[in-house]
Motif scaffolding. Structure first.
Motif, short mmCIF file in Angstrom:
data_model
loop_
_atom_site.label_atom_id
_atom_site.label_comp_id
_atom_site.label_asym_id
_atom_site.label_seq_id
_atom_site.Cartn_x
_atom_site.Cartn_y
_atom_site.Cartn_z
N THR A 267 0.81 -1.24 0.00
CA THR A 267 0.00 0.00 0.00
C THR A 267 0.84 1.27 0.00
OG1 THR A 267 -0.07 0.25 2.42
CG2 THR A 267 -1.73 -1.21 1.43
N GLY A 268 2.14 1.12 0.22
CA GLY A 268 2.98 2.33 0.32
C GLY A 268 2.85 3.01 1.67
N MET A 269 2.13 2.36 2.59
CA MET A 269 1.92 2.96 3.91
C MET A 269 2.08 1.88 5.00
SD MET A 269 -1.53 5.19 3.13
CE MET A 269 -2.19 4.11 1.87
N GLY A 270 2.29 2.33 6.21
CA GLY A 270 2.28 1.40 7.34
C GLY A 270 0.85 0.92 7.59
N VAL A 271 0.72 -0.08 8.48
CA VAL A 271 -0.60 -0.70 8.71
C VAL A 271 -1.64 0.32 9.16
CG1 VAL A 271 -1.84 -2.42 10.09
CG2 VAL A 271 0.48 -2.91 9.28
N VAL A 272 -1.32 1.04 10.22
CA VAL A 272 -2.31 1.97 10.78
C VAL A 272 -2.55 3.15 9.85
CG1 VAL A 272 -2.78 3.49 12.75
CG2 VAL A 272 -1.81 1.21 13.13
N GLU A 273 -1.47 3.60 9.20
CA GLU A 273 -1.59 4.71 8.25
C GLU A 273 -2.52 4.31 7.09
OE1 GLU A 273 2.21 5.71 6.69
OE2 GLU A 273 1.51 7.56 5.74
N ALA A 274 -2.35 3.08 6.60
CA ALA A 274 -3.21 2.60 5.50
C ALA A 274 -4.66 2.52 5.95
CB ALA A 274 -2.72 1.23 5.02
N LEU A 275 -4.87 2.05 7.18
CA LEU A 275 -6.25 1.96 7.69
C LEU A 275 -6.84 3.36 7.86
CD1 LEU A 275 -5.83 -0.97 10.24
CD2 LEU A 275 -7.07 -1.03 8.07
N GLU A 276 -6.00 4.29 8.29
CA GLU A 276 -6.48 5.68 8.42
C GLU A 276 -6.86 6.24 7.05
OE1 GLU A 276 -3.54 8.78 9.14
OE2 GLU A 276 -4.81 9.60 10.71
N SER A 277 -6.07 5.88 6.02
CA SER A 277 -6.31 6.46 4.69
C SER A 277 -7.66 6.05 4.11
CB SER A 277 -5.18 6.04 3.74
OG SER A 277 -5.36 4.69 3.32
N ILE A 278 -8.23 4.94 4.57
CA ILE A 278 -9.54 4.52 4.05
C ILE A 278 -10.67 4.82 5.06
CG2 ILE A 278 -8.62 2.74 2.49
CD1 ILE A 278 -9.44 0.64 4.62
N GLY A 279 -10.33 5.54 6.11
CA GLY A 279 -11.37 5.93 7.08
C GLY A 279 -11.75 4.82 8.05
N ALA A 280 -10.84 3.84 8.21
CA ALA A 280 -11.17 2.68 9.05
C ALA A 280 -11.05 2.97 10.55
CB ALA A 280 -10.28 1.50 8.69
N LEU A 281 -10.37 4.05 10.91
CA LEU A 281 -10.11 4.26 12.34
C LEU A 281 -11.26 4.98 13.04
CD1 LEU A 281 -6.31 5.23 12.22
CD2 LEU A 281 -7.34 2.97 12.50
N ARG A 282 -12.48 4.59 12.69
CA ARG A 282 -13.63 5.28 13.30
C ARG A 282 -14.18 4.45 14.46
NH1 ARG A 282 -16.59 0.64 12.04
NH2 ARG A 282 -18.66 1.26 11.44
N PRO A 283 -15.03 5.07 15.31
CA PRO A 283 -15.58 4.30 16.42
C PRO A 283 -16.33 3.07 15.90
CG PRO A 283 -16.04 6.65 16.72
CD PRO A 283 -15.45 6.49 15.34
N GLY A 284 -16.13 1.94 16.55
CA GLY A 284 -16.76 0.70 16.10
C GLY A 284 -15.80 -0.20 15.34
N THR A 285 -14.66 0.35 14.93
CA THR A 285 -13.63 -0.51 14.34
C THR A 285 -12.78 -1.08 15.47
OG1 THR A 285 -13.47 0.58 12.18
CG2 THR A 285 -11.48 -0.52 12.99
N VAL A 286 -12.58 -2.40 15.42
CA VAL A 286 -11.75 -3.06 16.42
C VAL A 286 -10.47 -3.56 15.75
CG1 VAL A 286 -11.58 -4.93 18.10
CG2 VAL A 286 -13.76 -3.76 17.74
N LEU A 287 -9.35 -3.05 16.21
CA LEU A 287 -8.04 -3.46 15.69
C LEU A 287 -7.54 -4.58 16.59
CD1 LEU A 287 -6.62 0.15 15.28
CD2 LEU A 287 -7.72 -1.24 13.51
N ALA A 288 -7.54 -5.81 16.07
CA ALA A 288 -7.12 -6.94 16.89
C ALA A 288 -5.60 -6.96 16.99
CB ALA A 288 -7.64 -8.23 16.30
N HIS A 289 -5.11 -7.04 18.21
CA HIS A 289 -3.70 -7.15 18.59
C HIS A 289 -3.01 -5.79 18.75
CE1 HIS A 289 -4.31 -11.37 18.32
NE2 HIS A 289 -4.59 -11.31 17.02
N SER A 290 -2.77 -5.07 17.67
CA SER A 290 -2.18 -3.72 17.78
C SER A 290 -0.92 -3.72 18.65
CB SER A 290 -3.21 -2.73 18.33
OG SER A 290 -4.30 -2.63 17.45
#
Ligand SMILES: [Zn+2]
Length: 483
Positions: A267-290
């Protein structure tokens, strides 16, 4: 959900099942059972009520009044009790909110102990994924999910977040068991046992989300396996479905050291950065392990409002040489819940065990016995998990208006007597087997340590049958697995 639908379900299921429990647990006699069935009210009286509200209220000799599927009132020891309601005597018990398991793969309990003591990627790619491709079908998922639901209910877990295949069969098991679960369409970037591609998985996925929209105990949610197995576009599509239905979304994130490099390559991005880029870091998203998070990642998660599922035993067993930065995540205000992960990497689904490990792991890694005190850990297992799943208005604490997901632990046992501090006992001393009674959505689903919703002996018989099939398919090439 529609309130009326929930009440009907609770009355229809709850009244019948209540009888067996009250007969043995209450001195008011069989007449009270009829009252309970008709009236739909139940007073859980005389226990130590651990509310888990913001103030950390604990009522000795308190009571919880359940009305249909809801908690109607919490009464302290001196408050007058309502007349004419069925009473469940909780003397000598801790009365706590149902525990929330924020990450797992329920049907994998049928693969428990099949492959242990190896690294995550070896375990996944050489053992678990091939075994699943060969063995996992609708029946496997139905009975495996039922098996896990029994294990979880009996150890006080009333809600679990699931990420697996054959969603309709998993859902059927959840409904039959009477447990609460977050589950639904799950995309993974290779042919899965149920669907050949993410596109096929998502083709009629909205139908699942609609079908369970108002269900009293099944919360429809979507999942993507991870950024190392699934393209960012497919992750985005699964996320979109969750957003459209205002539903939870789950993904494995930053579990292994190799993930950052894989995500960067893809993706050209780190894991969390990539998830942020698609709007995944919103309430209700659960990131397992982290686990492998930078300071910037923690800021991103905090800003977006996503939650984290902490799975210490699975991480420890897979030899992940670092602990998730739980102290830092909590300090940043991120909702953190506890999870067991699948039974094949833990290998049990007892959240009491997980609480004990979480508390001790972070004291060890921080070289600080004040890190993660018992009350903080118990909060993670209840309200923290509810917040991570964005279900904190429904579950996670014993507050009026919430769903009646309630667990009674028998604190008169040798390992819990005498009792000075409820959180200390709950985290460091209690075990799932201390649980005696469990209510989900106002319905008594475990009474006197027995599951009342399904025929436990039949489920064990079926599980043994699947075990024989697993041995047949897998065991031939690996003799040490036969016993
Ligand atoms: Zn997992």
């Amino acid at each position: 959900m529609s309130h009326a639908a929930g009440q009907t379900a609770a009355r229809a299921g709850g009244g019948l099942l209540l009888a067996g429990v009250l007969l043995s647990a209450c001195s008011t006699g069989p007449d009270a059972d009829d009252t309970a069935a008709e009236d739909g009210r139940l007073l859980i009286d005389g226990g130590t009520v651990v509310v888990m509200d913001d103030a950390g209220t604990v009522h000795e000799g308190g009571a919880v009044l359940v009305e249909a599927d809801r908690i109607a009132a919490i009464l302290d020891g001196d408050a007058p009790r309502p007349a004419g309601v069925a009473v469940l005597d909780a003397t000598g018990h801790l009365v706590i909110p149902g525990i929330v398991n924020t990450h797992g793969h329920a049907a994998m309990s049928l693969l428990r102990g099949l492959a242990d003591d190896m690294p995550l990627m070896t375990w996944l790619n050489e053992h678990i994924f091939p075994a699943e491709a060969e063995l996992v079908d609708p029946e496997f998922v139905y009975w495996g999910t039922l098996l896990s639901s029994i294990e979880m209910l009996k150890s006080g877990t009333t809600t679990f977040a699931d990420m697996y295949y054959f969603r309709d069969d998993a859902a059927r098991a959840v409904v039959d068991a009477g447990i609460r679960a977050v589950m639904g369409p799950h995309v993974i970037g290779f042919p899965a046992p149920d669907f050949a591609s993410p596109a096929a998985t998502l083709a009629d996925a909205a139908g699942f989300m609609e079908r369970y929209r108002d269900h009293p105990t099944l919360v429809p949610g979507t999942a993507a396996h991870s950024l190392y197995t699934t393209s960012l576009d497919d992750v985005r599509a699964a996320l979109r479905l969750a957003i459209d239905h205002d539903a939870p979304f789950q993904i494995h994130a930053a579990e292994d050291a190799s993930e950052f490099a894989t995500a960067t390559e893809l993706t050209g991005m780190g894991v969390v950065e990539a998830l942020e880029s698609i709007g995944a870091l919103r309430p209700g998203t659960v990131l397992a392990h982290s686990i492998y998070l930078s300071d910037e990642d923690i800021e991103r998660i905090a800003a977006g409002g996503a939650g984290v599922s902490h799975n210490p035993q699975s991480n420890l067993k897979l030899g992940i040489p670092r602990a998730a930065p739980v102290v830092e995540l909590l300090a940043a205000g991120i909702p953190v819940g506890l999870g067991t992960d699948g039974a094949a990497s833990n290998n049990d689904l007892d959240l009491f065990d997980e609480m004990d490990t979480a508390a001790k792991l972070h004291k060890f890694t921080n070289a600080d016995p004040t890190a993660l005190p018992a009350e903080t850990v118990f909060r993670m297992a209840t309200m923290g998990g509810a917040r991570a799943l964005n279900l904190h208005d429904r579950i996670g604490s014993l507050e009026p208006g919430k769903r009646a997901d309630i667990v009674l632990l028998d604190a008169r046992r040798a390992g819990l007597t005498p009792l000075y501090n409820v959180y200390s006992h709950l985290v460091y001393a209690a075990r799932g087997s201390d649980v005696s009674t469990v209510l989900v959505n106002g319905r008594v689903v475990v009474g006197n340590g027995r599951v009342l919703t399904v025929d436990e002996a039949e489920v064990m018989e079926r599980a043994r049958g699947f075990g024989a099939r697993v041995r047949e398919v897998i065991g031939g090439s690996e003799p040490e697995l036969r016993r």
